[in-house]
Design a protein around this motif. Structure first.
Motif, PDB file in Angstrom:
ATOM      1  N   TRP A   1       0.829  -1.201   0.000  1.00  0.00           N
ATOM      2  CA  TRP A   1       0.000   0.000   0.000  1.00  0.00           C
ATOM      3  C   TRP A   1       0.870   1.262   0.000  1.00  0.00           C
ATOM      4  O   TRP A   1       0.627   2.196  -0.769  1.00  0.00           O
ATOM      5  CB  TRP A   1      -0.924  -0.018   1.217  1.00  0.00           C
ATOM      6  N   MET A   2       1.900   1.273   0.843  1.00  0.00           N
ATOM      7  CA  MET A   2       2.767   2.457   0.913  1.00  0.00           C
ATOM      8  C   MET A   2       3.517   2.668  -0.395  1.00  0.00           C
ATOM      9  O   MET A   2       3.673   3.793  -0.847  1.00  0.00           O
ATOM     10  CB  MET A   2       3.755   2.319   2.070  1.00  0.00           C
ATOM     11  N   ARG A   3       3.998   1.583  -1.011  1.00  0.00           N
ATOM     12  CA  ARG A   3       4.738   1.722  -2.271  1.00  0.00           C
ATOM     13  C   ARG A   3       3.808   2.204  -3.380  1.00  0.00           C
ATOM     14  O   ARG A   3       4.191   3.030  -4.214  1.00  0.00           O
ATOM     15  CB  ARG A   3       5.379   0.374  -2.657  1.00  0.00           C
ATOM     16  N   ALA A   4       2.567   1.734  -3.388  1.00  0.00           N
ATOM     17  CA  ALA A   4       1.607   2.188  -4.402  1.00  0.00           C
ATOM     18  C   ALA A   4       1.258   3.658  -4.190  1.00  0.00           C
ATOM     19  O   ALA A   4       1.074   4.405  -5.158  1.00  0.00           O
ATOM     20  CB  ALA A   4       0.355   1.323  -4.354  1.00  0.00           C
ATOM     21  N   ALA A   5       1.187   4.088  -2.933  1.00  0.00           N
ATOM     22  CA  ALA A   5       0.831   5.482  -2.630  1.00  0.00           C
ATOM     23  C   ALA A   5       1.970   6.436  -2.954  1.00  0.00           C
ATOM     24  O   ALA A   5       1.731   7.573  -3.361  1.00  0.00           O
ATOM     25  CB  ALA A   5       0.444   5.606  -1.160  1.00  0.00           C
ATOM     26  N   ASP A   6       3.217   5.975  -2.749  1.00  0.00           N
ATOM     27  CA  ASP A   6       4.370   6.840  -3.015  1.00  0.00           C
ATOM     28  C   ASP A   6       5.556   5.963  -3.430  1.00  0.00           C
ATOM     29  O   ASP A   6       6.211   5.357  -2.575  1.00  0.00           O
ATOM     30  CB  ASP A   6       4.725   7.648  -1.774  1.00  0.00           C
ATOM     31  N   PRO A   7       5.861   5.900  -4.716  1.00  0.00           N
ATOM     32  CA  PRO A   7       6.932   5.014  -5.191  1.00  0.00           C
ATOM     33  C   PRO A   7       8.308   5.344  -4.610  1.00  0.00           C
ATOM     34  O   PRO A   7       9.191   4.497  -4.612  1.00  0.00           O
ATOM     35  CB  PRO A   7       6.924   5.219  -6.715  1.00  0.00           C
ATOM     36  N   GLN A   8       8.516   6.551  -4.117  1.00  0.00           N
ATOM     37  CA  GLN A   8       9.845   6.946  -3.628  1.00  0.00           C
ATOM     38  C   GLN A   8       9.948   6.951  -2.106  1.00  0.00           C
ATOM     39  O   GLN A   8      10.977   7.328  -1.557  1.00  0.00           O
ATOM     40  CB  GLN A   8      10.194   8.339  -4.167  1.00  0.00           C
ATOM     41  N   THR A   9       8.902   6.558  -1.409  1.00  0.00           N
ATOM     42  CA  THR A   9       8.933   6.651   0.055  1.00  0.00           C
ATOM     43  C   THR A   9       9.870   5.625   0.681  1.00  0.00           C
ATOM     44  O   THR A   9      10.037   4.518   0.165  1.00  0.00           O
ATOM     45  CB  THR A   9       7.509   6.507   0.639  1.00  0.00           C
TER      46      THR A   9
END
Ligand code: FES
Length: 75
Positions: A20-28
Motif C-alpha cells: 500500500w505504501m509503495r503504491a501510494a508513493d513510489p519513492q517513500t
C-alpha cells in the motif's frame, strides 16, 4: 504467521502495508514505524523487530525502484 505478538501483526499485514505504501508513493522510505502507524498500532517490547525487518525486506515492493537510465545525448 504472527510476527508481532504484542500487537497481533501478521506477515500478511506487513506485506499489505508495504504494498500500500509503495503504491501510494513510489519513492517513500518504508520503516517499521510507518508500518505500525499504517496499521493503527504502536510497537511495544520491540522483540519482533528482527523478524519484522526480515518480513519487510522480503516483500518485493519494499525496495525503492531504481530511476530510469538517463538518456544519453550523442553528438
Ligand atoms: S512483539 Fe512486536 S512489539 Fe512486542
Amino acid at each position: 504467521m504472527i510476527i508481532c505478538h504484542c500487537q497481533s501483526i501478521s506477515d500478511h499485514d506487513i506485506r499489505a502495508a508495504v504494498d500500500w505504501m509503495r503504491a501510494a508513493d513510489p519513492q517513500t522510505l518504508i520503516t517499521p514505524g510507518k508500518i505500525y502507524r499504517a496499521l493503527g498500532k504502536r510497537a511495544d517490547c520491540g522483540g519482533c523487530l528482527p523478524l519484522f525487518l526480515n518480513t519487510m525486506r522480503r516483500t518485493p515492493a519494499f525496495r525503492i525502484p531504481a530511476p530510469p537510465d538517463p538518456v544519453r545525448k550523442t553528438g
